[in-house]
Design a protein around this motif. Structure first.
Motif, PDB file in Angstrom:
ATOM      1  N   UNK A   4       0.863  -1.183   0.000  1.00 55.58           N
ATOM      2  CA  UNK A   4       0.000   0.000   0.000  1.00 55.58           C
ATOM      3  C   UNK A   4       0.903   1.237   0.000  1.00 55.58           C
ATOM      4  N   UNK A   5       1.529   1.511  -1.136  1.00 53.49           N
ATOM      5  CA  UNK A   5       2.488   2.607  -1.224  1.00 53.49           C
ATOM      6  C   UNK A   5       2.338   3.321  -2.566  1.00 53.49           C
ATOM      7  N   UNK A   6       3.006   4.452  -2.680  1.00 55.51           N
ATOM      8  CA  UNK A   6       3.107   5.098  -3.985  1.00 55.51           C
ATOM      9  C   UNK A   6       4.314   4.513  -4.706  1.00 55.51           C
ATOM     10  N   UNK A  14       6.155   9.767   2.868  1.00 60.65           N
ATOM     11  CA  UNK A  14       4.694   9.657   2.804  1.00 60.65           C
ATOM     12  C   UNK A  14       4.116   9.359   4.188  1.00 60.65           C
ATOM     13  N   UNK A  15       4.769   8.433   4.902  1.00 61.18           N
ATOM     14  CA  UNK A  15       4.288   8.102   6.255  1.00 61.18           C
ATOM     15  C   UNK A  15       4.390   9.316   7.173  1.00 61.18           C
ATOM     16  N   UNK A  18       1.586  11.555   6.616  1.00 64.14           N
ATOM     17  CA  UNK A  18       0.405  10.992   7.276  1.00 64.14           C
ATOM     18  C   UNK A  18       0.406  11.241   8.766  1.00 64.14           C
ATOM     19  N   UNK A  57       7.363   0.544  13.082  1.00 62.87           N
ATOM     20  CA  UNK A  57       6.322   1.396  13.659  1.00 62.87           C
ATOM     21  C   UNK A  57       5.361   0.577  14.545  1.00 62.87           C
TER      22      UNK A  57
ATOM     23  N   UNK B 231      -1.057   3.910  -3.557  1.00 63.14           N
ATOM     24  CA  UNK B 231      -1.900   4.302  -2.422  1.00 63.14           C
ATOM     25  C   UNK B 231      -2.676   5.574  -2.760  1.00 63.14           C
ATOM     26  N   UNK B 232      -2.090   6.447  -3.565  1.00 62.14           N
ATOM     27  CA  UNK B 232      -2.796   7.650  -3.976  1.00 62.14           C
ATOM     28  C   UNK B 232      -4.013   7.317  -4.840  1.00 62.14           C
ATOM     29  N   UNK B 263       1.649  -3.054   7.168  1.00 61.04           N
ATOM     30  CA  UNK B 263       2.449  -2.316   8.154  1.00 61.04           C
ATOM     31  C   UNK B 263       1.899  -0.919   8.438  1.00 61.04           C
ATOM     32  N   UNK B 264       2.071  -0.484   9.685  1.00 60.99           N
ATOM     33  CA  UNK B 264       1.641   0.855  10.091  1.00 60.99           C
ATOM     34  C   UNK B 264       2.320   1.929   9.235  1.00 60.99           C
ATOM     35  N   UNK B 265       3.563   1.671   8.833  1.00 60.51           N
ATOM     36  CA  UNK B 265       4.280   2.598   7.942  1.00 60.51           C
ATOM     37  C   UNK B 265       3.456   2.857   6.678  1.00 60.51           C
ATOM     38  N   UNK B 266       2.881   1.809   6.108  1.00 59.11           N
ATOM     39  CA  UNK B 266       2.070   1.959   4.896  1.00 59.11           C
ATOM     40  C   UNK B 266       0.731   2.619   5.205  1.00 59.11           C
ATOM     41  N   UNK B 267       0.147   2.278   6.359  1.00 62.10           N
ATOM     42  CA  UNK B 267      -1.144   2.884   6.723  1.00 62.10           C
ATOM     43  C   UNK B 267      -1.007   4.396   6.882  1.00 62.10           C
ATOM     44  N   UNK B 268       0.109   4.853   7.486  1.00 64.59           N
ATOM     45  CA  UNK B 268       0.308   6.293   7.615  1.00 64.59           C
ATOM     46  C   UNK B 268       0.527   6.943   6.244  1.00 64.59           C
ATOM     47  N   UNK B 269       1.235   6.255   5.375  1.00 62.78           N
ATOM     48  CA  UNK B 269       1.413   6.774   4.018  1.00 62.78           C
ATOM     49  C   UNK B 269       0.087   6.892   3.289  1.00 62.78           C
ATOM     50  N   UNK B 270      -0.755   5.884   3.456  1.00 63.95           N
ATOM     51  CA  UNK B 270      -2.086   5.926   2.842  1.00 63.95           C
ATOM     52  C   UNK B 270      -2.922   7.056   3.444  1.00 63.95           C
ATOM     53  N   UNK B 271      -2.780   7.261   4.758  1.00 67.53           N
ATOM     54  CA  UNK B 271      -3.580   8.318   5.393  1.00 67.53           C
ATOM     55  C   UNK B 271      -3.178   9.702   4.881  1.00 67.53           C
ATOM     56  N   UNK B 272      -1.913   9.835   4.468  1.00 67.49           N
ATOM     57  CA  UNK B 272      -1.493  11.106   3.848  1.00 67.49           C
ATOM     58  C   UNK B 272      -2.255  11.325   2.538  1.00 67.49           C
ATOM     59  N   UNK B 273      -2.457  10.254   1.788  1.00 65.54           N
ATOM     60  CA  UNK B 273      -3.189  10.372   0.519  1.00 65.54           C
ATOM     61  C   UNK B 273      -4.674  10.630   0.757  1.00 65.54           C
TER      62      UNK B 273
END
Lengths: 330, 330
Positions: A4-6, A14-15, A18, A57, B231-232, B263-273
């Motif tokens: 789940x990334x760009x 990105x994190x 967020x 994290x 993710x965007x 991973x939480x790292x990815x969830x935070x990145x997604x939340x930025x989007x």
């Protein structure tokens, strides 16, 4: 491997974007990769700064807030932050009473934090640092001379963080942190490897039907591989190793920590087995924490950390904390 | 598929033993599978009871405590609790001011909670119930007539739980819960299937390089499959669907929820989007919560839930809560 990334290159920034959006109580410098309490520097208080590779994290950024860290500096995934980041964090949080660096024992972290100590002192900041090396699985490992730093980092940051909130001077906060390190031991197991965004494929091969006993939080090899075991057998094995080394004489804090991809349902089931073993060994349990706190991206597996505590340490453990990843009492 | 378990048959009771050991502030009846606040029944307070299949932890047992649920009844994995469990929980927490059942919209849950309402009323307990059906991905689905209940359950339990702590009578707590349901919409995506302990293999096939858009929390099919997206792009897609349906006129609470293995790292990145899209659409964000809250065992993926809130609902959202899975302000 789907993520789940760009793109892999922007995973950390990105994190951080967020985190900035979700946590107005933090100041997140996305460019410089520094996270600090919005109310920093807190007058009259020793500050705590930690950092390390991303991918673990909520450690460390998720532990920034009242009662725990004042600042954190995330490196690239599984890569140490650079000294400049650490110094920038130290400068942002120092109230004049000094800064304690909490460093996990990996070669890159040790070198970069050591350099940061010198640079910060050059800037007139009083600095001490404590090395966390709680992983009893192996001595020396990929990325590490001596024992690796893993789950005990949470105990160090929480307990020393509370001691700092109590107004203790730098040398005493440092002593508390060392006491927590000396009182803590961890052991981890992997049911699957993790996949870093940059590599895009698992960091090691773990055959179907086998688990890695004593794995590190970057997928470093452990003690041995065995055919898959039950959670009860894993708890017996892990606590054998930990208790032989720790030989606790005081009640323990227990952290049952998920590596990332193991469901909470399973972590609670494993924690029941951990408690069974501790009861059998007549080790009194003061507190138990179950969840994903010191992770390894999408690795399946868990670690268990014990920290034996006297009354003062337990009081600091119970003290209020308000961070994204750990929060109670305020 | 490797799991951190003993045997599939005891997964739920093992987890309950673990919860009992870790959370002395809860009373966990492992045999009867009922979790209640230790201080229940709370005099003068309407009680909230929820439940559903296990595998979605920390939902619901992790949301039992001051400010949220008074009791929870976990069923087998992805299987509704039986009516007797629900009635037992209701009887344990009822102070005489009545009990609100929070029910996710799945056929088994709806039937069993309906039966529990009748049985509880036969025992002289005043009961109301609210159905959560926030998932805009599909109407009708495996296990569901109408929309599925997913992430909004957390908003309902938190906000109605705070309203109950404020001393509101049953019909008003029920009305608050309905207001939260009407104000909430969710959309989920899967990057991998989950594996139930009983089956031991993935619940559905998702080819490498594809994701499922609009998946349910039991791996129910969604709207469509597409080649993997950034993710965007996922945030754009999910919020398109949600905002078209919700058309918010008030600030929103945002839940960026991990399905379990992301991973939480990815969830935070997604939340930025997610924040980027909401900013572009000029939807003001009141609060953001990022983490694993309404999970689907070891599924990789995430969901996003929006809940538009007035000042009163926001005050209840911010009110103190002290549960294993959600905790602030106390």
């Amino acid at each position: 491997m789907k993520m789940l990334i760009n793109v892999a290159e922007t995973v950390v920034t990105d994190a951080l974007r967020g985190m900035a959006a979700a946590h107005p109580e933090l100041v997140v410098d996305v460019e410089q990769r520094v996270i600090v309490r919005r109310d920093a520097p807190v007058v009259g208080k020793v500050a705590l700064v930690s950092g390390g590779g991303s991918g673990h994290e909520p450690l460390h950024g998720g532990f920034v807030g009242p009662g725990m860290l004042d600042g954190a500096c995330p490196g690239e995934v599984f890569t140490s932050p650079v000294p400049d980041q650490v110094v920038r964090a130290a400068a942002a949080v120092d109230s004049g009473r000094g800064v304690l660096f909490v460093v996990k024992n990996y070669t890159g972290d040790v070198l970069n934090f050591r350099m940061a100590v010198e640079l910060a002192q050059d800037e007139g900041i009083q600095v001490a640092s404590v090395l966390v090396d709680d992983d009893v699985a192996v001595s020396d490992s990929t990325f590490t001379a001596g024992r690796r730093g893993t789950g005990a980092t949470l105990f160090v940051e929480k307990i020393a963080g509370a001691a700092a909130e109590d107004g203790l001077p730098l040398e005493r906060v440092e002593a508390v942190a060392r006491r927590v390190v000396e009182s803590s031991r961890s052991f981890g197991v992997a049911l699957s490897a993790c996949t870093t965004p940059a590599k895009g494929s698992p960091t090691f091969d773990l055959p179907p039907g086998e688990l890695e006993l004593g794995v590190g939080i970057h997928g470093e090899p452990g003690r041995e591989r065995r055919p898959m075991m039950t959670s009860g057998e894993i708890a017996d094995y892990a606590l054998d190793v930990i208790l032989e080394d720790l030989q606790p004489r005081l009640p323990v804090l227990v952290l049952v920590n998920g590596m990332g991809a193991t469901p909470l349902l399973e972590l609670y089931g494993f924690s029941a087995e951990v408690r069974r073993v501790l009861d059998e060994r007549e080790v009194p349990v003061a507190r138990t924490l179950v969840g994903n706190y010191v992770t390894s991206l999408d690795m399946a597996g868990c670690s268990v950390t014990l920290c034996q505590v006297d009354g003062e340490m337990l009081r600091w453990w119970d003290a209020p904390v308000a961070t994204a990843g750990l929060r109670w009492g305020c």
